[in-house]
Write a protein that holds these residues in place. Sequence first.
Motif, short mmCIF file in Angstrom:
data_model
loop_
_atom_site.label_atom_id
_atom_site.label_comp_id
_atom_site.label_asym_id
_atom_site.label_seq_id
_atom_site.Cartn_x
_atom_site.Cartn_y
_atom_site.Cartn_z
N PRO A 75 0.69 -1.04 -0.01
CA PRO A 75 0.20 0.01 -0.07
C PRO A 75 0.98 1.23 0.26
CG PRO A 75 0.06 -0.93 2.00
CD PRO A 75 0.55 -1.78 1.30
N PRO A 76 0.12 2.51 -0.67
CA PRO A 76 1.31 3.29 -0.08
C PRO A 76 0.73 4.11 0.75
CG PRO A 76 -1.08 3.97 -2.06
CD PRO A 76 -0.89 2.29 -1.52
N VAL A 77 1.97 5.15 0.67
CA VAL A 77 1.41 6.10 2.57
C VAL A 77 1.32 7.52 1.82
CG1 VAL A 77 3.36 5.10 2.61
CG2 VAL A 77 1.79 6.17 4.69
N TRP A 78 0.57 8.76 2.93
CA TRP A 78 1.20 9.81 3.33
C TRP A 78 0.42 10.13 4.13
CZ3 TRP A 78 -2.09 13.96 2.29
CH2 TRP A 78 -3.54 13.98 1.61
N MET A 79 -0.14 11.75 4.79
CA MET A 79 -0.63 11.99 5.65
C MET A 79 -1.04 13.25 5.44
SD MET A 79 2.75 11.08 8.94
CE MET A 79 4.34 11.69 7.66
N MET A 80 -2.14 13.02 5.96
CA MET A 80 -2.77 14.71 5.63
C MET A 80 -2.08 14.96 6.73
SD MET A 80 -6.87 13.96 5.53
CE MET A 80 -7.12 12.23 7.20
N ARG A 81 -1.64 17.05 6.08
CA ARG A 81 -1.09 17.78 7.00
C ARG A 81 0.18 16.93 7.42
NH1 ARG A 81 -5.75 19.53 12.24
NH2 ARG A 81 -7.41 20.06 10.44
N GLN A 82 1.06 16.77 6.65
CA GLN A 82 2.20 16.51 6.96
C GLN A 82 2.94 17.08 6.52
OE1 GLN A 82 2.12 13.16 3.71
NE2 GLN A 82 3.30 14.51 1.89
N ALA A 83 2.87 18.36 5.50
CA ALA A 83 4.33 19.49 5.84
C ALA A 83 3.12 20.28 7.07
CB ALA A 83 3.72 19.89 4.13
N GLY A 337 -12.56 2.16 -3.11
CA GLY A 337 -11.61 1.92 -2.53
C GLY A 337 -11.81 2.97 -1.01
N VAL A 338 -10.45 2.66 -0.39
CA VAL A 338 -11.04 3.54 1.16
C VAL A 338 -8.69 3.85 1.07
CG1 VAL A 338 -11.81 1.80 2.06
CG2 VAL A 338 -9.77 1.61 2.13
N GLN A 339 -8.94 5.96 1.80
CA GLN A 339 -7.90 5.58 2.71
C GLN A 339 -7.74 5.66 3.97
OE1 GLN A 339 -5.19 9.50 1.02
NE2 GLN A 339 -7.07 10.07 1.96
N GLY A 340 -6.57 5.92 4.83
CA GLY A 340 -6.55 5.58 6.53
C GLY A 340 -6.09 4.08 6.63
N ASN A 341 -6.57 4.67 8.22
CA ASN A 341 -7.29 5.32 8.82
C ASN A 341 -6.48 5.42 10.70
OD1 ASN A 341 -8.11 2.73 9.47
ND2 ASN A 341 -10.30 3.73 10.10
N ASP A 360 -2.24 -3.61 11.53
CA ASP A 360 -3.67 -3.50 12.15
C ASP A 360 -4.17 -2.51 10.77
OD1 ASP A 360 -5.94 -5.28 13.05
OD2 ASP A 360 -6.09 -3.18 13.26
N VAL A 361 -3.91 -1.70 10.11
CA VAL A 361 -4.49 -1.12 9.21
C VAL A 361 -4.68 -1.14 8.05
CG1 VAL A 361 -4.61 1.61 8.39
CG2 VAL A 361 -4.69 1.43 10.52
N ILE A 362 -3.33 -1.76 8.16
CA ILE A 362 -3.05 -2.50 6.47
C ILE A 362 -3.40 -3.65 6.14
CG2 ILE A 362 -1.06 -3.38 5.18
CD1 ILE A 362 1.08 -1.39 6.39
N LYS A 363 -3.65 -3.81 7.60
CA LYS A 363 -5.05 -5.53 6.91
C LYS A 363 -5.56 -5.10 6.81
CE LYS A 363 -0.96 -8.13 9.69
NZ LYS A 363 -0.81 -8.74 10.89
N GLN A 364 -7.05 -4.16 7.86
CA GLN A 364 -7.63 -4.47 7.32
C GLN A 364 -8.43 -3.44 6.95
OE1 GLN A 364 -9.60 -1.40 10.43
NE2 GLN A 364 -8.00 -2.51 11.80
N GLN A 369 -6.56 -1.35 -3.80
CA GLN A 369 -7.22 -0.05 -3.46
C GLN A 369 -7.28 1.05 -1.71
OE1 GLN A 369 -10.68 0.85 -5.68
NE2 GLN A 369 -10.21 2.75 -6.82
N HIS A 370 -6.11 0.93 -1.09
CA HIS A 370 -6.50 1.00 -0.33
C HIS A 370 -4.82 2.31 -0.44
CE1 HIS A 370 -4.85 0.48 3.97
NE2 HIS A 370 -5.36 1.47 3.92
N VAL A 371 -5.02 3.16 -0.37
CA VAL A 371 -3.93 4.29 0.23
C VAL A 371 -3.74 4.60 2.23
CG1 VAL A 371 -4.10 6.53 -0.25
CG2 VAL A 371 -4.47 5.20 -2.22
N VAL A 372 -2.82 4.26 2.58
CA VAL A 372 -2.83 4.53 3.88
C VAL A 372 -2.27 5.77 4.73
CG1 VAL A 372 -1.49 3.08 5.99
CG2 VAL A 372 -1.72 2.18 4.13
N ASN A 373 -3.19 5.74 5.43
CA ASN A 373 -3.38 7.99 5.62
C ASN A 373 -3.46 7.86 7.38
OD1 ASN A 373 -3.27 10.37 5.96
ND2 ASN A 373 -3.23 10.76 3.52
#
Length: 399
Positions: A75-83, A337-341, A360-364, A369-373
Motif C-alpha cells: 500500500p502507498p502512504v502519505w499523511m494529511m497535513r504532513q507538511a 477504494g479506501v484511504q486511512g485510517n 493492523d490498518v494495512i490488514k483491515q 485500492q487502499h492508500v494508508v493515511n
Amino acid sequence: MRSAMHTARSAAAIALLVGAASAHVAPARHGVSGSLTGRRAVARGAGARGVTRIALAVDEPLLLRAARGEQVERPPVWMMRQAGRHMKVYRDLCEKYPTFRERSEIAEVSTQISLQPWEAYKTDGVILFSDILTPLPGMGIEFDILEKAGPKIRALRSAAEIDAVHLMDPDEACPFVRQTLGDLRKEVGNEATVLGFIGAPYTMATYCIEGGTSSSYLEIKKMGLNEPELLHKLLTKLADNLAEYACYQIESGAQVVQMFDSWAGNLSPMDYDTFSHPYQQRVVQKVKAKHPDVPFITYIAKSAALLERMSQNGGDIVSVDWTVHLAEAREKMGGIGVQGNLDPAVLLGSPEVIIERTHDVIKQGGGKQHVVNLGHGIEPSTPEENAKLFVDTVKAYRY
C-alpha cells in the motif's frame, strides 16, 4: 534537547524494530513481491473510451496505481497535513515567512514546504501546500488566515452578497498553484504522486456564512432552515468554481485530487442529503467529465454515519477517519477504494505500538485500492521520528 548520541541510538532501535516487523509481514500473493520496476503492470479498466490501459509500472508512481485500483506490491502512504508544524524545518521557515498566505501563495516557498515531508520521510504522496480557502478571492470573496485565530472572512448573509460571487479564472487568481504543482512534478518525478486538493461546497459555504471557523455552525444551519434557496444558490456557485479549480490543479500537474468536506459530519442525514451530497456530486461529475481517469478522494471528519452516502458521490476513494474499522467501512461502501485510517494519536505512542497499529490498518484495508493515511491531520506535537517510523513501516510491508 536530545544529544546526537541519544538520537542515533533511537534511530538504530527503530530501524531494528522495522526490520523485525518486516520479517513477519504478509507473504507475497498473486505473484507480486518486491518492486515491479521493469515489469508490466496491467491495469484493465474503464477509461474515458473504455480502452484497456497497459503501462509500465516504472512509468507511474505507486500511489497513483493503487488509487486507480491496480494491483500493487504494497500500500502507498502519505499523511494529511504532513507538511506543517510537526516539522522543525517548517517552523524555521515560518520565522522568515510569518503569514500562512505568504507560505502558501509564494510558489517557491509553497514548493519547498510541500517537499519537506517527502525529503524527510519519502512519502508516496506529495500534496500541494495550500489552503481550501485559496480560490475564494478569485470568486470575489476576500479572506485572511491569522496565525492563532484562523480564517477570517466578511460573512455572506444576504442575497446581494451571494449574488456577487462569480466564476473564477484560476490562472488569474492562483497562478502560484500552477507553478507549484508543475515544480513538484519535476522534483519528484515518478518517485511519488502529486496530490491537489479542494474544499467541498458545503464546507466552503460554512466558512463564508459563519465568517470563519465555528463550534456550532448555527449561521449556515439557520440559513438552510429559513432561506434554503439562498444557501442552494451559494452552494451551486461554489460547486462550479471548485470543479473548475480542481480541473485547473489537474491540468497544472496534480495526479490525484482530494476533496475535504470537513464540516459535513456535523449535519443530520437529511441535511447532508440536501446541502452537502448533491454538491459533492456536482463537483465530482464536472471534474470526471474532463478528467475521467484522475482518482478522486473524498474526506469528511466524523463520517461514520455517512460512509454509504459518501461512497455514492461519484468519487473513487473515501478517506475514513479512525473511529471506524476499515474492513467494516469497506463492507458498508461496496467496491469503492479506501484511504486511512490510523488514529493520529498513535504517532505519540511507542515504536512497538506504532508498528502494531499500522500493520493492523494495512490488514483491515484488504489489499486493494487502499492508500494508508491517518484518520485526520498529523498532530503538531508528533515527533518526526515517529512520523518516519509510520511511513517506513508501511513501505516495508508486502502483500
